[in-house]
Structures are given as structure tokens and as C-alpha cells.
Design a protein around this motif. Structure first.
Motif, PDB file in Angstrom:
ATOM      1  N   PHE A 149       0.824  -1.197   0.000  1.00  0.00           N
ATOM      2  CA  PHE A 149       0.000   0.000   0.000  1.00  0.00           C
ATOM      3  C   PHE A 149       0.869   1.262   0.000  1.00  0.00           C
ATOM      4  CE2 PHE A 149      -2.069   3.439   2.345  1.00  0.00           C
ATOM      5  CZ  PHE A 149      -3.192   3.635   1.563  1.00  0.00           C
ATOM      6  N   LEU A 150       1.829   1.322   0.900  1.00  0.00           N
ATOM      7  CA  LEU A 150       2.684   2.507   1.000  1.00  0.00           C
ATOM      8  C   LEU A 150       3.603   2.656  -0.210  1.00  0.00           C
ATOM      9  CD1 LEU A 150       3.561   2.430   4.798  1.00  0.00           C
ATOM     10  CD2 LEU A 150       2.055   4.039   3.622  1.00  0.00           C
ATOM     11  N   MET A 151       4.116   1.537  -0.722  1.00  0.00           N
ATOM     12  CA  MET A 151       4.998   1.598  -1.882  1.00  0.00           C
ATOM     13  C   MET A 151       4.222   2.068  -3.119  1.00  0.00           C
ATOM     14  SD  MET A 151       8.067   0.684  -0.893  1.00  0.00           S
ATOM     15  CE  MET A 151       9.007  -0.032  -2.203  1.00  0.00           C
ATOM     16  N   GLN A 152       2.976   1.634  -3.269  1.00  0.00           N
ATOM     17  CA  GLN A 152       2.169   2.077  -4.405  1.00  0.00           C
ATOM     18  C   GLN A 152       1.826   3.551  -4.311  1.00  0.00           C
ATOM     19  OE1 GLN A 152      -1.092  -0.687  -4.261  1.00  0.00           O
ATOM     20  NE2 GLN A 152      -0.059  -2.142  -5.597  1.00  0.00           N
ATOM     21  N   ARG A 153       1.834   4.081  -3.130  1.00  0.00           N
ATOM     22  CA  ARG A 153       1.598   5.507  -2.944  1.00  0.00           C
ATOM     23  C   ARG A 153       2.841   6.335  -3.238  1.00  0.00           C
ATOM     24  NH1 ARG A 153      -3.225   7.572  -0.355  1.00  0.00           N
ATOM     25  NH2 ARG A 153      -4.722   5.949  -0.796  1.00  0.00           N
ATOM     26  N   GLY A 154       3.974   5.676  -3.509  1.00  0.00           N
ATOM     27  CA  GLY A 154       5.170   6.374  -3.931  1.00  0.00           C
ATOM     28  C   GLY A 154       6.159   6.689  -2.826  1.00  0.00           C
ATOM     29  N   PHE A 155       6.029   6.055  -1.664  1.00  0.00           N
ATOM     30  CA  PHE A 155       6.959   6.308  -0.566  1.00  0.00           C
ATOM     31  C   PHE A 155       8.211   5.457  -0.739  1.00  0.00           C
ATOM     32  CE2 PHE A 155       2.899   7.550   1.359  1.00  0.00           C
ATOM     33  CZ  PHE A 155       3.227   8.826   1.799  1.00  0.00           C
ATOM     34  N   SER A 156       9.342   5.951  -0.267  1.00  0.00           N
ATOM     35  CA  SER A 156      10.605   5.225  -0.367  1.00  0.00           C
ATOM     36  C   SER A 156      10.605   4.056   0.614  1.00  0.00           C
ATOM     37  CB  SER A 156      11.778   6.153  -0.052  1.00  0.00           C
ATOM     38  OG  SER A 156      11.742   6.526   1.312  1.00  0.00           O
ATOM     39  N   GLN A 157      11.504   3.111   0.400  1.00  0.00           N
ATOM     40  CA  GLN A 157      11.592   1.954   1.285  1.00  0.00           C
ATOM     41  C   GLN A 157      11.942   2.364   2.703  1.00  0.00           C
ATOM     42  OE1 GLN A 157      14.222  -0.951  -0.379  1.00  0.00           O
ATOM     43  NE2 GLN A 157      12.846  -1.417  -2.066  1.00  0.00           N
ATOM     44  N   LYS A 158      12.806   3.334   2.853  1.00  0.00           N
ATOM     45  CA  LYS A 158      13.183   3.802   4.186  1.00  0.00           C
ATOM     46  C   LYS A 158      11.974   4.376   4.919  1.00  0.00           C
ATOM     47  CE  LYS A 158      16.054   7.091   6.612  1.00  0.00           C
ATOM     48  NZ  LYS A 158      16.723   8.358   6.534  1.00  0.00           N
ATOM     49  N   ALA A 159      11.196   5.180   4.234  1.00  0.00           N
ATOM     50  CA  ALA A 159      10.009   5.772   4.849  1.00  0.00           C
ATOM     51  C   ALA A 159       8.980   4.690   5.192  1.00  0.00           C
ATOM     52  CB  ALA A 159       9.394   6.813   3.926  1.00  0.00           C
ATOM     53  N   VAL A 160       8.847   3.698   4.315  1.00  0.00           N
ATOM     54  CA  VAL A 160       7.891   2.605   4.563  1.00  0.00           C
ATOM     55  C   VAL A 160       8.320   1.801   5.787  1.00  0.00           C
ATOM     56  CG1 VAL A 160       7.007   0.430   3.638  1.00  0.00           C
ATOM     57  CG2 VAL A 160       7.102   2.456   2.183  1.00  0.00           C
ATOM     58  N   ARG A 161       9.598   1.456   5.879  1.00  0.00           N
ATOM     59  CA  ARG A 161      10.079   0.688   7.033  1.00  0.00           C
ATOM     60  C   ARG A 161       9.854   1.452   8.330  1.00  0.00           C
ATOM     61  NH1 ARG A 161      14.644  -0.527   3.650  1.00  0.00           N
ATOM     62  NH2 ARG A 161      15.764   1.123   4.731  1.00  0.00           N
ATOM     63  N   THR A 162      10.136   2.740   8.320  1.00  0.00           N
ATOM     64  CA  THR A 162       9.949   3.554   9.519  1.00  0.00           C
ATOM     65  C   THR A 162       8.471   3.619   9.897  1.00  0.00           C
ATOM     66  OG1 THR A 162      11.866   4.879   8.931  1.00  0.00           O
ATOM     67  CG2 THR A 162      10.358   5.809  10.545  1.00  0.00           C
ATOM     68  N   ALA A 163       7.618   3.816   8.918  1.00  0.00           N
ATOM     69  CA  ALA A 163       6.173   3.900   9.192  1.00  0.00           C
ATOM     70  C   ALA A 163       5.629   2.573   9.707  1.00  0.00           C
ATOM     71  CB  ALA A 163       5.433   4.311   7.927  1.00  0.00           C
ATOM     72  N   MET A 164       6.134   1.480   9.186  1.00  0.00           N
ATOM     73  CA  MET A 164       5.622   0.160   9.569  1.00  0.00           C
ATOM     74  C   MET A 164       5.961  -0.200  11.008  1.00  0.00           C
ATOM     75  SD  MET A 164       4.253  -1.442   6.783  1.00  0.00           S
ATOM     76  CE  MET A 164       4.503  -3.118   7.187  1.00  0.00           C
ATOM     77  N   LYS A 165       6.936   0.486  11.590  1.00  0.00           N
ATOM     78  CA  LYS A 165       7.263   0.228  12.995  1.00  0.00           C
ATOM     79  C   LYS A 165       6.158   0.716  13.911  1.00  0.00           C
ATOM     80  CE  LYS A 165      12.038   1.301  12.447  1.00  0.00           C
ATOM     81  NZ  LYS A 165      13.135   2.044  13.024  1.00  0.00           N
ATOM     82  N   GLY A 166       5.408   1.679  13.444  1.00  0.00           N
ATOM     83  CA  GLY A 166       4.311   2.200  14.256  1.00  0.00           C
ATOM     84  C   GLY A 166       4.695   3.327  15.173  1.00  0.00           C
ATOM     85  N   ASP A 167       5.974   3.644  15.272  1.00  0.00           N
ATOM     86  CA  ASP A 167       6.428   4.726  16.143  1.00  0.00           C
ATOM     87  C   ASP A 167       7.218   5.712  15.282  1.00  0.00           C
ATOM     88  OD1 ASP A 167       7.204   6.398  18.151  1.00  0.00           O
ATOM     89  OD2 ASP A 167       8.610   4.990  19.082  1.00  0.00           O
ATOM     90  N   PRO A 168       6.607   6.842  14.899  1.00  0.00           N
ATOM     91  CA  PRO A 168       7.306   7.770  14.023  1.00  0.00           C
ATOM     92  C   PRO A 168       8.527   8.419  14.658  1.00  0.00           C
ATOM     93  CG  PRO A 168       5.221   8.716  14.762  1.00  0.00           C
ATOM     94  CD  PRO A 168       5.290   7.298  15.260  1.00  0.00           C
ATOM     95  N   GLY A 169       8.703   8.307  15.959  1.00  0.00           N
ATOM     96  CA  GLY A 169       9.866   8.892  16.630  1.00  0.00           C
ATOM     97  C   GLY A 169      11.149   8.135  16.366  1.00  0.00           C
ATOM     98  N   GLU A 170      11.054   6.855  16.033  1.00  0.00           N
ATOM     99  CA  GLU A 170      12.241   6.047  15.772  1.00  0.00           C
ATOM    100  C   GLU A 170      12.584   6.127  14.288  1.00  0.00           C
ATOM    101  OE1 GLU A 170      11.932   2.049  17.134  1.00  0.00           O
ATOM    102  OE2 GLU A 170      10.796   2.631  18.892  1.00  0.00           O
ATOM    103  N   ASP A 171      13.803   6.527  13.984  1.00  0.00           N
ATOM    104  CA  ASP A 171      14.228   6.646  12.587  1.00  0.00           C
ATOM    105  C   ASP A 171      15.629   6.051  12.441  1.00  0.00           C
ATOM    106  OD1 ASP A 171      14.109   7.278   9.952  1.00  0.00           O
ATOM    107  OD2 ASP A 171      14.662   9.365  10.212  1.00  0.00           O
ATOM    108  N   ASP A 172      15.846   4.855  12.985  1.00  0.00           N
ATOM    109  CA  ASP A 172      17.197   4.302  12.996  1.00  0.00           C
ATOM    110  C   ASP A 172      17.342   3.044  12.141  1.00  0.00           C
ATOM    111  OD1 ASP A 172      16.920   2.765  16.319  1.00  0.00           O
ATOM    112  OD2 ASP A 172      15.693   2.613  14.526  1.00  0.00           O
ATOM    113  N   TRP A 173      16.547   2.838  11.153  1.00  0.00           N
ATOM    114  CA  TRP A 173      16.706   1.655  10.303  1.00  0.00           C
ATOM    115  C   TRP A 173      17.797   1.876   9.354  1.00  0.00           C
ATOM    116  CZ3 TRP A 173      13.766  -2.897   8.768  1.00  0.00           C
ATOM    117  CH2 TRP A 173      13.053  -3.414   9.815  1.00  0.00           C
TER     118      TRP A 173
END
Length: 152
Positions: A128-152
Motif C-alpha cells: 500500500f505505502l509503496m504504491q503511494r510512492g513512498f521510499s523503502q526507508k520511509a515505509v520501514r519507519t512507518a511500519m514500525k508504528g512509532d514515528p519517533g524512531e528513525d534508525d533503520w
């Protein structure tokens, strides 16, 4: 009694009064109504000279309308299809990059809201997120459920 035919300039101003248009898009719309002897390019030049037609305003308007729902690659592709290119496109990309992760988290939260527990649901959310045009990094971060963590 039939409605009077609008001049090309009147049509252009009507289109621009509804929303911002790119030069390419407005040129296509006006070309359908151009009669022999009408110079669409000269009219577009006149509109740009008087600041009624602006590529910058169009780009900002499109980004404002799409940013809450789509990722960078989708927005950039739409800008390119409207004739935005060169240095202006690079500046817009840079501005979009700064907010992509936060936008992906918002879209994910609105649509799903909970972290996927099984692989099928996780894949569904990622697609869903990839079809919306988001990058893999943004998708991985969003999928964690906590937008405060950005360490992938």
C-alpha cells in the motif's frame, strides 16, 4: 439563444481562475479550442509575463494537494508529466525529502493504525505505502508504528 463563444484568452483565464495549471497542461486544454490564426504559445507567454500563469505556483499547489496522501516518487512523476524539470524539480525534490517519513507515518496511521502481526498483513501494508510512492526507508519507519524512531 446559444452561449457566446469565448475567446482563447477568456478560456485561459477561466481555467486559471478555477485552479493553477502548468504551461503544458493549459496549452493542451487551449489547443482544443484554438481556431486558425490563434497563437496558443503567444497567449501562454503573455499569461506568464503578467504572472497569471506560474510554474512555481502550480508546483506548490500540486505538492500541497498531493503531499498528505502520496510519497516523493509519485509526486515527482506527476510534476514531470506536467512539464516541471531541471533545477526547479531538484529543489522541489529536496523539500519533499525532508517530510517524506513523517508523511508516510501519517498515511500508514490513517489507513492501518496497528503494527502487522502476520507476514501477509505486513506485505499488504508495505505494498500500500509503496504504491503511494513512498521510499523503502520511509515505509520501514512507518511500519514500525512509532514515528519517533528513525534508525533503520
Amino acid at each position: 439563444m446559444p452561449a457566446p463563444r469565448l475567446s482563447l484568452k477568456a478560456r485561459a483565464l477561466r481555467f486559471l481562475s478555477m485552479r493553477e495549471h502548468s504551461r503544458l497542461e493549459l496549452g493542451r486544454k487551449l489547443a482544443r479550442h484554438a481556431e486558425e490564426g490563434d497563437d496558443v504559445d503567444a497567449l501562454l507567454d503573455f499569461l506568464e509575463k503578467n504572472n497569471w500563469l506560474s510554474q512555481e505556483r502550480f508546483s506548490e499547489s500540486l505538492i500541497h494537494r498531493r503531499a498528505a496522501r502520496f510519497g516523493n516518487s509519485r509526486i515527482v512523476a506527476e510534476l514531470q508529466s506536467h512539464g516541471v524539470a531541471g533545477e526547479a524539480l531538484q529543489e522541489l525534490k529536496q523539500g519533499l525529502n525532508e517530510s517524506e517519513t513523517a508523511r508516510a507515518c501519517e498515511v500508514w496511521q490513517r489507513k492501518f493504525g496497528t503494527v502487522a502481526t502476520d507476514p501477509a498483513e505486513r506485505n499488504k501494508q508495505m505494498r500500500f505505502l509503496m504504491q503511494r510512492g513512498f521510499s523503502q526507508k520511509a515505509v520501514r519507519t512507518a511500519m514500525k508504528g512509532d514515528p519517533g524512531e528513525d534508525d533503520w
